[in-house]
Design a protein around this motif. Sequence first.
Motif, mmCIF file in Angstrom:
data_model
loop_
_atom_site.group_PDB
_atom_site.id
_atom_site.type_symbol
_atom_site.label_atom_id
_atom_site.label_comp_id
_atom_site.label_asym_id
_atom_site.label_seq_id
_atom_site.Cartn_x
_atom_site.Cartn_y
_atom_site.Cartn_z
ATOM 1 N N ILE A 1 50.284 40.309 56.910
ATOM 2 C CA ILE A 1 51.091 39.710 57.990
ATOM 3 C C ILE A 1 50.157 39.292 59.136
ATOM 4 C CG2 ILE A 1 52.831 40.217 59.785
ATOM 5 C CD1 ILE A 1 54.203 42.078 57.685
ATOM 6 N N MET A 2 49.223 40.175 59.482
ATOM 7 C CA MET A 2 48.294 39.860 60.591
ATOM 8 C C MET A 2 47.447 38.632 60.265
ATOM 9 S SD MET A 2 47.059 43.632 61.811
ATOM 10 C CE MET A 2 46.034 43.006 63.143
ATOM 11 N N LEU B 1 48.312 47.231 53.413
ATOM 12 C CA LEU B 1 47.972 45.883 52.942
ATOM 13 C C LEU B 1 49.051 44.885 53.359
ATOM 14 C CD1 LEU B 1 46.315 43.882 51.323
ATOM 15 C CD2 LEU B 1 47.276 44.817 49.219
ATOM 16 N N ARG B 2 50.316 45.309 53.245
ATOM 17 C CA ARG B 2 51.399 44.398 53.649
ATOM 18 C C ARG B 2 51.229 44.005 55.124
ATOM 19 N NH1 ARG B 2 57.468 46.227 52.560
ATOM 20 N NH2 ARG B 2 56.821 47.982 53.846
ATOM 21 N N GLY C 1 46.359 32.920 60.893
ATOM 22 C CA GLY C 1 46.105 31.723 60.068
ATOM 23 C C GLY C 1 44.711 31.830 59.464
ATOM 24 N N LEU C 2 44.640 31.659 58.146
ATOM 25 C CA LEU C 2 43.353 31.864 57.462
ATOM 26 C C LEU C 2 42.247 30.969 58.025
ATOM 27 C CD1 LEU C 2 43.414 32.328 53.592
ATOM 28 C CD2 LEU C 2 42.747 33.933 55.377
ATOM 29 N N GLY D 1 37.086 42.391 54.967
ATOM 30 C CA GLY D 1 37.895 41.380 55.637
ATOM 31 C C GLY D 1 39.377 41.705 55.668
ATOM 32 N N LEU D 2 39.835 42.485 54.726
ATOM 33 C CA LEU D 2 41.267 42.808 54.690
ATOM 34 C C LEU D 2 41.651 43.920 55.665
ATOM 35 C CD1 LEU D 2 42.115 42.347 50.912
ATOM 36 C CD2 LEU D 2 43.148 41.124 52.811
#
Length: 394
Positions: free
Chosen positions: A259-260, A254-255, A265-266, A198-199
């Motif tokens: 941001i994305m 990761l940073r 929005g989660l 997911g990341l």
Amino acid sequence: MIHTGRHFLQIPGPTNVPDRVLRAMDRPVIDHRGPEFARLGMEVLAGLRPIFQTQGAVVVYSSSGSGAWEAAIVNTLSSGDRVLMFETGHFSNLWRDIAIRMGMQVEYVPGNWRRGVSPAEVEARLGEDKGHAIQAVMVVHNETSTGVTSRIAEIRRSMDNAHHPALLMVDTISSLASMDYRHDEWGVDVTVGGSQKGLMLPPGLSFHAISEKALLANKRAKLPRYYWDWQEMLKPNRAGFFPYTPATNLMYGLREALIMLNEEGLTNVFRRHARHGEATRSAAKAWGLELVCEDPREYSNTLTALFVPNGHDADRLREIILKNFDMSLGTGLSKLAGKAFRIGHLGHFNDLMLAGTLSGVEMGLRLAGIPHNPGGVMAGLNSLVSHERELAPA
Ligand SMILES: Cc1ncc(COP(=O)(O)O)c(C=O)c1O
């Protein structure tokens, strides 16, 4: 065979890495003891907390998810401790194997690989443990080998009903940043995550979110540890640093990924995964292929595992699809080998990618001569447009 266009990587992780993340990593390595790294470290460690829905500590390891599995055990437990685990599939088996090698006495509740952890069973087992010998309940949230999601909030309630003090440790490697997951609210003590699903990052980072109770357990835990030791990690982390050389360029990625996720929005990220899960299941139903997951309450929104009819080989289907359409699908793992295949629909993904994925599966089913009803793709498309969607402005 020469392939043109982009490869379709539709395994349930590693997932497609967005170009923005790739570009963000394409930078010179910096001094990991210098001020620029400290800023990056602070930003990333703070940015991860909302992903786990925690206010507590999060640590980042340079390892695949299996490292974080081992780290959860060595940081909280001692040799000979009893732990309660549940057979949900291939990945729960692997975590159990690590626990056994670390000297745990594992009470492993058998399962049929088609259901998640039963909250009632958790309550019953803990209720029998009057002397509180069980030190931890260890659960895989989203079993990537079967496409079954266990209900962590209910499992927490069962533990509370049994008034049992065991730690709750949860593997979210294929659910984090794709499905709703609440480390603090659900009273999880150690949450294990990985970068490659997911990341939307390449493989190579793993994570823990850690509760105060787990930090206390860490002080008592006697298993030997060095690389994974939370105390060694948390001290330099306060200033954005690591006790050893971190994976600097993955941290850049990761940073950008954080941001994305924030831009989308989660909640929208979770909604998108839910839509894609539902559309995929609609396609499966129209094809007449059986889902591995038996209980609709436990359908995974990040992947769908499907049986092929008896007498047919799921790996041959995958091979045909790879050869003809340049799409990778997940293989059936261990006891599901040849019997099932898995469609990943998580991470950096959208409606048209799903439409392409379903098309590849349907054409593959035809070429492989696997009995099915046509119309799965259309059912998937109908599902996608039947949801109330915000229309883009003209
Ligand atoms: C649910 C789950 N847990 C653990 C792992 C192991 O992680 P890794 O392969 O990154 O070591 C995986 C890998 O796919 C997984 O899906």
